[in-house]
Design a protein around this motif. Sequence first.
Motif, PDB file in Angstrom:
ATOM      1  N   ALA A  38       0.829  -1.211   0.000  1.00 55.16           N
ATOM      2  CA  ALA A  38       0.000   0.000   0.000  1.00 55.16           C
ATOM      3  C   ALA A  38       0.862   1.258   0.000  1.00 55.16           C
ATOM      4  CB  ALA A  38      -0.928  -0.011   1.211  1.00 55.16           C
ATOM      5  N   TRP A  39       1.926   1.267   0.794  1.00 58.33           N
ATOM      6  CA  TRP A  39       2.838   2.406   0.850  1.00 58.33           C
ATOM      7  C   TRP A  39       3.448   2.666  -0.524  1.00 58.33           C
ATOM      8  CZ3 TRP A  39       7.728   2.548   4.544  1.00 58.33           C
ATOM      9  CH2 TRP A  39       8.242   3.854   4.577  1.00 58.33           C
ATOM     10  N   ALA A  40       3.899   1.576  -1.186  1.00 55.65           N
ATOM     11  CA  ALA A  40       4.481   1.717  -2.519  1.00 55.65           C
ATOM     12  C   ALA A  40       3.432   2.168  -3.541  1.00 55.65           C
ATOM     13  CB  ALA A  40       5.106   0.383  -2.949  1.00 55.65           C
ATOM     14  N   THR A  41       2.188   1.684  -3.407  1.00 57.91           N
ATOM     15  CA  THR A  41       1.121   2.081  -4.330  1.00 57.91           C
ATOM     16  C   THR A  41       0.833   3.571  -4.216  1.00 57.91           C
ATOM     17  OG1 THR A  41       0.114  -0.125  -4.198  1.00 57.91           O
ATOM     18  CG2 THR A  41      -1.278   1.671  -4.979  1.00 57.91           C
ATOM     19  N   VAL A  42       0.694   4.054  -2.988  1.00 51.93           N
ATOM     20  CA  VAL A  42       0.421   5.472  -2.763  1.00 51.93           C
ATOM     21  C   VAL A  42       1.585   6.345  -3.247  1.00 51.93           C
ATOM     22  CG1 VAL A  42       0.043   7.206  -0.972  1.00 51.93           C
ATOM     23  CG2 VAL A  42      -1.154   5.026  -0.850  1.00 51.93           C
ATOM     24  N   ALA A  43       2.814   5.795  -3.141  1.00 46.99           N
ATOM     25  CA  ALA A  43       3.998   6.552  -3.561  1.00 46.99           C
ATOM     26  C   ALA A  43       4.200   6.535  -5.069  1.00 46.99           C
ATOM     27  CB  ALA A  43       5.242   5.988  -2.863  1.00 46.99           C
ATOM     28  N   GLY A  44       3.344   5.811  -5.812  1.00 46.62           N
ATOM     29  CA  GLY A  44       3.424   5.812  -7.260  1.00 46.62           C
ATOM     30  C   GLY A  44       4.362   4.796  -7.856  1.00 46.62           C
ATOM     31  N   VAL A  45       4.756   3.767  -7.095  1.00 45.60           N
ATOM     32  CA  VAL A  45       5.626   2.706  -7.620  1.00 45.60           C
ATOM     33  C   VAL A  45       4.849   1.889  -8.652  1.00 45.60           C
ATOM     34  CG1 VAL A  45       6.938   0.637  -6.981  1.00 45.60           C
ATOM     35  CG2 VAL A  45       6.973   2.648  -5.496  1.00 45.60           C
ATOM     36  N   SER A  46       5.524   1.413  -9.696  1.00 39.51           N
ATOM     37  CA  SER A  46       4.855   0.689 -10.778  1.00 39.51           C
ATOM     38  C   SER A  46       4.301  -0.640 -10.281  1.00 39.51           C
ATOM     39  CB  SER A  46       5.830   0.415 -11.922  1.00 39.51           C
ATOM     40  OG  SER A  46       6.811  -0.528 -11.549  1.00 39.51           O
ATOM     41  N   LEU A  47       3.271  -1.130 -10.994  1.00 44.75           N
ATOM     42  CA  LEU A  47       2.638  -2.401 -10.625  1.00 44.75           C
ATOM     43  C   LEU A  47       3.630  -3.546 -10.666  1.00 44.75           C
ATOM     44  CD1 LEU A  47      -0.048  -3.845  -9.932  1.00 44.75           C
ATOM     45  CD2 LEU A  47      -0.399  -4.160 -12.388  1.00 44.75           C
ATOM     46  N   GLN A  48       4.527  -3.551 -11.653  1.00 42.62           N
ATOM     47  CA  GLN A  48       5.507  -4.636 -11.763  1.00 42.62           C
ATOM     48  C   GLN A  48       6.451  -4.642 -10.569  1.00 42.62           C
ATOM     49  OE1 GLN A  48       5.145  -6.807 -14.332  1.00 42.62           O
ATOM     50  NE2 GLN A  48       6.596  -8.096 -13.224  1.00 42.62           N
ATOM     51  N   ASN A  49       6.927  -3.459 -10.163  1.00 38.11           N
ATOM     52  CA  ASN A  49       7.812  -3.389  -8.993  1.00 38.11           C
ATOM     53  C   ASN A  49       7.079  -3.783  -7.713  1.00 38.11           C
ATOM     54  OD1 ASN A  49      10.115  -2.649 -10.354  1.00 38.11           O
ATOM     55  ND2 ASN A  49       9.786  -0.453 -10.105  1.00 38.11           N
ATOM     56  N   ILE A  50       5.804  -3.427  -7.607  1.00 35.97           N
ATOM     57  CA  ILE A  50       5.015  -3.846  -6.448  1.00 35.97           C
ATOM     58  C   ILE A  50       4.896  -5.362  -6.428  1.00 35.97           C
ATOM     59  CG2 ILE A  50       2.715  -3.797  -5.410  1.00 35.97           C
ATOM     60  CD1 ILE A  50       2.430  -0.936  -6.445  1.00 35.97           C
ATOM     61  N   GLY A  51       4.688  -5.964  -7.614  1.00 30.74           N
ATOM     62  CA  GLY A  51       4.625  -7.421  -7.686  1.00 30.74           C
ATOM     63  C   GLY A  51       5.919  -8.068  -7.224  1.00 30.74           C
ATOM     64  N   PHE A  52       7.060  -7.496  -7.617  1.00 33.61           N
ATOM     65  CA  PHE A  52       8.341  -8.064  -7.214  1.00 33.61           C
ATOM     66  C   PHE A  52       8.631  -7.856  -5.732  1.00 33.61           C
ATOM     67  CE2 PHE A  52       9.471  -8.056 -11.811  1.00 33.61           C
ATOM     68  CZ  PHE A  52       9.852  -9.387 -11.899  1.00 33.61           C
ATOM     69  N   LEU A  53       7.971  -6.878  -5.108  1.00 32.28           N
ATOM     70  CA  LEU A  53       8.143  -6.709  -3.663  1.00 32.28           C
ATOM     71  C   LEU A  53       7.668  -7.932  -2.889  1.00 32.28           C
ATOM     72  CD1 LEU A  53       7.144  -2.986  -2.901  1.00 32.28           C
ATOM     73  CD2 LEU A  53       9.387  -4.050  -2.630  1.00 32.28           C
ATOM     74  N   THR A  54       6.785  -8.740  -3.500  1.00 30.65           N
ATOM     75  CA  THR A  54       6.335  -9.953  -2.812  1.00 30.65           C
ATOM     76  C   THR A  54       7.488 -10.940  -2.611  1.00 30.65           C
ATOM     77  OG1 THR A  54       5.672 -10.993  -4.896  1.00 30.65           O
ATOM     78  CG2 THR A  54       3.998  -9.722  -3.731  1.00 30.65           C
ATOM     79  N   LEU A  55       8.561 -10.799  -3.399  1.00 29.00           N
ATOM     80  CA  LEU A  55       9.721 -11.679  -3.232  1.00 29.00           C
ATOM     81  C   LEU A  55      10.471 -11.401  -1.934  1.00 29.00           C
ATOM     82  CD1 LEU A  55      11.088 -11.695  -6.893  1.00 29.00           C
ATOM     83  CD2 LEU A  55       9.794 -13.487  -5.735  1.00 29.00           C
ATOM     84  N   VAL A  56      10.140 -10.273  -1.278  1.00 33.10           N
ATOM     85  CA  VAL A  56      10.722  -9.990   0.034  1.00 33.10           C
ATOM     86  C   VAL A  56      10.470 -11.152   0.995  1.00 33.10           C
ATOM     87  CG1 VAL A  56      10.377  -8.547   2.089  1.00 33.10           C
ATOM     88  CG2 VAL A  56      10.716  -7.478  -0.149  1.00 33.10           C
ATOM     89  N   GLY A  57       9.322 -11.830   0.827  1.00 34.05           N
ATOM     90  CA  GLY A  57       8.955 -12.925   1.717  1.00 34.05           C
ATOM     91  C   GLY A  57       9.649 -14.242   1.440  1.00 34.05           C
ATOM     92  N   THR A  58      10.716 -14.240   0.627  1.00 33.05           N
ATOM     93  CA  THR A  58      11.429 -15.478   0.301  1.00 33.05           C
ATOM     94  C   THR A  58      11.924 -16.193   1.553  1.00 33.05           C
ATOM     95  OG1 THR A  58      12.105 -14.635  -1.863  1.00 33.05           O
ATOM     96  CG2 THR A  58      13.402 -16.435  -0.948  1.00 33.05           C
TER      97      THR A  58
END
Length: 404
Positions: free
Chosen positions: A23-43
Motif C-alpha cells: 500500500a505504501w508503494a502504491t500510494v507513492a506511485g511505484v509501478s505495478l511490476q515493482n510492487i509485484g516483485f516486492l512480494t519476493l521480500v517474503g522469500t
Amino acid sequence: MPLLVLGFASGLPLALTSGTLQAWATVAGVSLQNIGFLTLVGTAYTLKFLWAPLVDRYAPPFLGRRRSWMFFCQVLLALSIACMGLLSPAESLGWLALLAVLVAFLSATQDIAFDAYSTDVLRDSERAAGAALKVLGYRLAMIVSGGLALVLAGTWLGWEHTYMLMGVFMLVCAVATLLAPEPEVVAQPPRTLGQAVVQPLAEFFSRRSAITILLLIVLYKLGDAFAGALSTTFLLRGAGFSTEEVGMVNKIFGLAATIVGALAGGALMSRMGLYRSLMCFGLLQAVSNFGYWVLAVTPPHLYSMAVVVGVENICGGLGTAAFVALLMALCNQRFSATQFALLSALSAVGRTYLAGPLTPPLVENLGWPTFFILTVLIAVPGLVLLWWKRQDIRRLDDNAEAAA
C-alpha cells in the motif's frame, strides 16, 4: 494467553513487509511490476527450513531452547522495523526492500522457534484450540500492522512514524516471551548439527505418502494466495476505493472476520475431525473468491466490499485454523523446529514464487474479473489431493485420540 501474544509477535512483521508495504508503494506511485516483485521480500518464509536445524540444535544460553531464539529475534525485529520508517519507497525502494528482506529473515527465524515452541507446549488434545489461539494472535497483529497501520499512515502519523510505532509494539511483545512457560516435557536436541539436518528429514520421509502430503501443503491454500497477492492494489486501483476505506474494511474488518473464522474453526475441528474440517473449510475458502469477481464487475460500494471481504476472510480463517492444526499434527517433537519450518515454508511457496510474480501479468492479460474466477479453479487441485489422501489425514486424528 502466552500463545495469543506470541502469535501477535509472529504476525506483526508479515504485513509490514507485504500488504502494508504494498500500500505504501502504491500510494507513492511505484509501478505495478515493482510492487509485484516486492512480494519476493517474503522469500525467507519459504527458505527458513534451511537454517531451522540451527534452531533445533543450538540455543542462546538463557530462557530455554525455544524462547531464547524468540526473544533474540523480537528485539532485532523491533529495531529493523523502526528503521524501515526512515526510508521512502519513492526515493529509496531498493534500500527499503533490502531492509524488508532483513525483517522477513528475522521474522522467519522467530516463526521457526515459535512454531516449535507451540508444537512442544501443547498437548494433543489442545491442538485445535492452540491452533485457533495462534491464528487469533496472528490476525490481531495483521489488524494492527495492516489495517490500523494504513489508517494511521493515511490520517495521523504518516508512513515513517507508523513503522516506528510498529517497532515499539514488537519490543513490547518480547516481554511475553520472558513470561511464557516452558513445555512440560522438553525433548532433547539433536547431539550434532549433522543429526539436526538429517534426522528430521529422514524421519519425515520415512513416513507413508510423505511426498504427496508435502504437495498437499503447497496446493491447499494456493487459490487463496493468488486471490490475496494483489488484493490491496485491486481494491485501491481496480475497484476504486480510498486508502482509508481499504484500511478500515479490508485490513481491520477483514482481519477481524478472519479471527472469527479461526475461532469457529478451532471449535468445529474438535467435532468434525481434521479431514472433514480441511475439506469443508477448503471448499468454502475457494468459493469465497467469487466475491472479488463481484467487486470487479460492479460499481464501488463500501457495503458490498464489507460483505465480500467479511465472507472471504471468515472462510480463510476457517481454512487457516485447520491447516495449522495439520502442520502441528505432522511434526515429531524432537525435530519440531525443522519439520514445522519445512512444512510451513512449503506452504509459502505458492504465495512467494507463484502468486506474487505471476499475478501482475495474469491481471494485465486477463483483467481483474477473469483473474478472480481463475483463482477459484487454482484451488481445485489441492482439494482433489486432499480427498485422495483422506485416509492418511484421518490417521493423524486417530493417533491424537490414542495419545490422549
